[in-house]
Design an enzyme around this catalytic site. Structure first.
Site, PDB file in Angstrom:
ATOM      1  N   MET A   1       0.844  -1.184   0.000  1.00 57.52           N
ATOM      2  CA  MET A   1       0.000   0.000   0.000  1.00 57.52           C
ATOM      3  C   MET A   1       0.884   1.240   0.000  1.00 57.52           C
ATOM      4  SD  MET A   1      -2.664  -1.282   2.829  1.00 57.52           S
ATOM      5  CE  MET A   1      -3.455  -2.858   2.624  1.00 57.52           C
ATOM      6  N   ASP A   2       0.636   2.124  -0.961  1.00 55.54           N
ATOM      7  CA  ASP A   2       1.449   3.328  -1.090  1.00 55.54           C
ATOM      8  C   ASP A   2       0.802   4.524  -0.405  1.00 55.54           C
ATOM      9  OD1 ASP A   2      -0.629   4.064  -2.762  1.00 55.54           O
ATOM     10  OD2 ASP A   2       0.529   3.861  -4.602  1.00 55.54           O
ATOM     11  N   SER A   3       1.422   5.681  -0.550  1.00 55.62           N
ATOM     12  CA  SER A   3       0.944   6.900   0.105  1.00 55.62           C
ATOM     13  C   SER A   3      -0.462   7.285  -0.340  1.00 55.62           C
ATOM     14  CB  SER A   3       1.899   8.062  -0.177  1.00 55.62           C
ATOM     15  OG  SER A   3       3.162   7.791   0.355  1.00 55.62           O
TER      16      SER A   3
END
Length: 81
Positions: free
Chosen positions: A34-36
């Site tokens: 999961m990214d920003s």
């Protein structure tokens, strides 16, 4: 762990299709791939679901699930201003 943890796990599984078996308090959002951008979306959902205000930059991909639970718990314990 806690009601907050259980609710957050349910949000991740039901709303974001995260594998329940992969979620542990010490796992990072990065480990869950999961990214920003995902975190911003998650924080918006958390705000809605828990009725709290959390800054968009309050969590980063290297934070753990336990960190997110603590953010929510701190906000729900804080007196309303």
């Amino acid at each position: 762990m806690s009601t907050t943890y259980d609710r957050l796990v349910d949000l991740l599984v039901d709303g974001f299709a995260v594998d329940r078996a992969a979620i542990r308090p010490d796992v990072t959002f990065e480990e869950l791939e999961m990214d920003s951008l995902f975190l911003v979306e998650l924080l918006l959902v958390i705000q809605s679901e828990f009725g709290v205000k959390i800054s968009d930059d309050a969590a980063v991909p290297t934070d753990t699930i336990a960190h997110a639970v603590a953010l929510v718990d701190n906000e729900t314990a804080a007196p309303a201003s």
